[in-house]
Design a protein around this motif. Structure first.
Motif, PDB file in Angstrom:
ATOM      1  N   LEU A   1       0.825  -1.204   0.000  1.00 12.27           N
ATOM      2  CA  LEU A   1       0.000   0.000   0.000  1.00 12.27           C
ATOM      3  C   LEU A   1       0.868   1.266   0.000  1.00 12.27           C
ATOM      4  O   LEU A   1       0.552   2.252  -0.668  1.00 12.27           O
ATOM      5  CB  LEU A   1      -0.924   0.005   1.213  1.00 12.27           C
ATOM      6  CG  LEU A   1      -2.224  -0.797   1.100  1.00 12.27           C
ATOM      7  CD1 LEU A   1      -2.973  -0.780   2.427  1.00 12.27           C
ATOM      8  CD2 LEU A   1      -3.115  -0.236  -0.009  1.00 12.27           C
ATOM      9  N   LEU A   2       1.951   1.230   0.763  1.00  8.46           N
ATOM     10  CA  LEU A   2       2.848   2.382   0.799  1.00  8.46           C
ATOM     11  C   LEU A   2       3.473   2.629  -0.573  1.00  8.46           C
ATOM     12  O   LEU A   2       3.612   3.781  -1.010  1.00  8.46           O
ATOM     13  CB  LEU A   2       3.936   2.166   1.843  1.00  8.46           C
ATOM     14  CG  LEU A   2       3.505   2.267   3.307  1.00  8.46           C
ATOM     15  CD1 LEU A   2       4.636   1.837   4.234  1.00  8.46           C
ATOM     16  CD2 LEU A   2       3.072   3.685   3.640  1.00  8.46           C
ATOM     17  N   ALA A   3       3.834   1.541  -1.248  1.00  9.07           N
ATOM     18  CA  ALA A   3       4.422   1.684  -2.582  1.00  9.07           C
ATOM     19  C   ALA A   3       3.405   2.241  -3.567  1.00  9.07           C
ATOM     20  O   ALA A   3       3.712   3.168  -4.346  1.00  9.07           O
ATOM     21  CB  ALA A   3       4.944   0.331  -3.064  1.00  9.07           C
ATOM     22  N   VAL A   4       2.189   1.710  -3.530  1.00  6.88           N
ATOM     23  CA  VAL A   4       1.136   2.190  -4.438  1.00  6.88           C
ATOM     24  C   VAL A   4       0.774   3.636  -4.112  1.00  6.88           C
ATOM     25  O   VAL A   4       0.620   4.483  -5.000  1.00  6.88           O
ATOM     26  CB  VAL A   4      -0.099   1.282  -4.355  1.00  6.88           C
ATOM     27  CG1 VAL A   4      -1.250   1.859  -5.182  1.00  6.88           C
ATOM     28  CG2 VAL A   4       0.242  -0.123  -4.832  1.00  6.88           C
ATOM     29  N   GLY A   5       0.627   3.926  -2.797  1.00  9.31           N
ATOM     30  CA  GLY A   5       0.272   5.282  -2.388  1.00  9.31           C
ATOM     31  C   GLY A   5       1.344   6.285  -2.760  1.00  9.31           C
ATOM     32  O   GLY A   5       1.044   7.397  -3.187  1.00  9.31           O
ATOM     33  N   GLY A   6       2.607   5.892  -2.605  1.00 10.69           N
ATOM     34  CA  GLY A   6       3.705   6.782  -2.973  1.00 10.69           C
ATOM     35  C   GLY A   6       3.734   7.080  -4.454  1.00 10.69           C
ATOM     36  O   GLY A   6       4.081   8.185  -4.871  1.00 10.69           O
TER      37      GLY A   6
END
Length: 319
Positions: A24-29
């Motif tokens: 999620l952090l990768a997608v959100g970033g």
């Protein structure tokens, strides 16, 4: 009996959630360039602190195989009573009677829930839902569908919206609550009793455990946690408001079951609950960035609960 792990070791669900959070952090970033900024992440962690405190109390009840549906109006009633006693002109020390009254209201509601479930043997889902509706009626009768003119006490404002050494105080309160919950579950006899009652209440009773007191204790802790969340939310928003607790019922339950706790009781780790809270917070943040309506968030939480209950139903052997 398996002890709860929090920092030193992590169970399977916690590891799976950690991987999901990294994704999620990768997608959100990639979707929102400020998503990975320290300031934004700390803000999300502060938002997650309110949910984390609610989930801590919810876990105590879920470990027993029960559920508390009175969370929304326990939060609202505690905050409404607290700010009503604080009044429009908060005074140092004197206005903190509102804070004490708000916490006392949460404790009292938890006590009523526990007595009804433990001694009257009414299913927790029914009893706490009735309690929630009664509290709703009392609040509406008292103040209508609007918030009375009031504001939080200085301590409520400091804890809900203040910072200490750059860290939001709400996060520090969540950490303190977590420390207490971990101590109860890992280091106290009460924690062992909670797992025993949740695993098989008749067997726990025959072994000499006063199962009714254990149930009452768990509900009191849950009510107190909801009240603490209400005080922090009031300090953060600068006032109490009607239905302020509604957004925390499903996410609180979802965080607990997502973290590996069984709704049938007797199994769960607090580290999993914390991981579940963080994942739910990230999901909510992602949906907010995508400007998804609140209904979409509630659907996601409901789907999570249904999926996890289905998995536990298949994994739990029939008696």
């Amino acid at each position: 009996m398996r002890a709860v792990s929090f920092v030193t070791s992590f169970d399977g669900p916690t590891k799976a959630i950690a991987l999901a959070m990294l994704l999620l952090l990768a997608v959100g970033g990639a979707y929102y360039h400020q998503f990975l900024s320290p300031m934004y992440l700390v803000q999300q962690l502060q938002n997650g602190a309110f949910l984390g405190i609610v989930a801590a109390g919810a876990m105590m009840v879920i470990l027993l195989g029960h559920i508390d549906l009175s969370v929304p109006w326990t939060i609202t009633a505690s905050a409404t009573l607290a700010t009503a006693l604080v009044g429009t002109n908060p005074e140092a020390l004197v206005s903190e009677r509102g804070l004490v009254a708000g916490l006392g209201a949460g404790l009292l509601i938890g006590l009523v829930n526990g007595l009804g479930v433990a001694y009257l043997r009414i299913p927790s889902m029914i009893w706490t839902l009735v309690t929630n509706n009664i509290i709703l009626g009392v609040c509406v009768f008292y103040s209508g569908f609007y918030a009375l003119r009031s504001q939080p006490s200085p301590v409520m404002s400091a804890l809900g919206a203040g910072r200490l050494f750059g860290i939001p105080c709400a996060i520090l309160v969540w950490f303190a609550v977590s420390a207490v919950i971990v101590f109860l579950l890992r280091r106290s006899r009460t924690g062992r009793y909670i797992y025993a009652v949740g695993t098989h209440e008749p067997a726990a009773y025959l072994s000499g455990i006063d199962t009714r007191k254990v149930i009452v204790f768990a509900f009191v802790v849950a009510g107190l946690c909801s009240a603490v969340a209400g005080m922090l939310l009031t300090g953060y928003a600068g006032q109490s408001y009607q239905r302020m607790g509604d957004p925390y019922l499903l996410p609180g339950i979802a965080a607990v079951v997502l973290g590996g706790s069984s709704l049938f009781g007797g199994r769960g780790s607090y580290s999993g609950t914390v991981a579940g809270v963080l994942l739910i917070t990230l999901i909510s943040s992602m949906l907010s960035i995508m400007q998804a309506p609140e209904a979409a968030k509630q659907i996601c939480y409901g789907v999570v609960i249904i999926l996890m209950v289905g998995l536990y139903s298949r994994a739990t052997p029939a008696n």
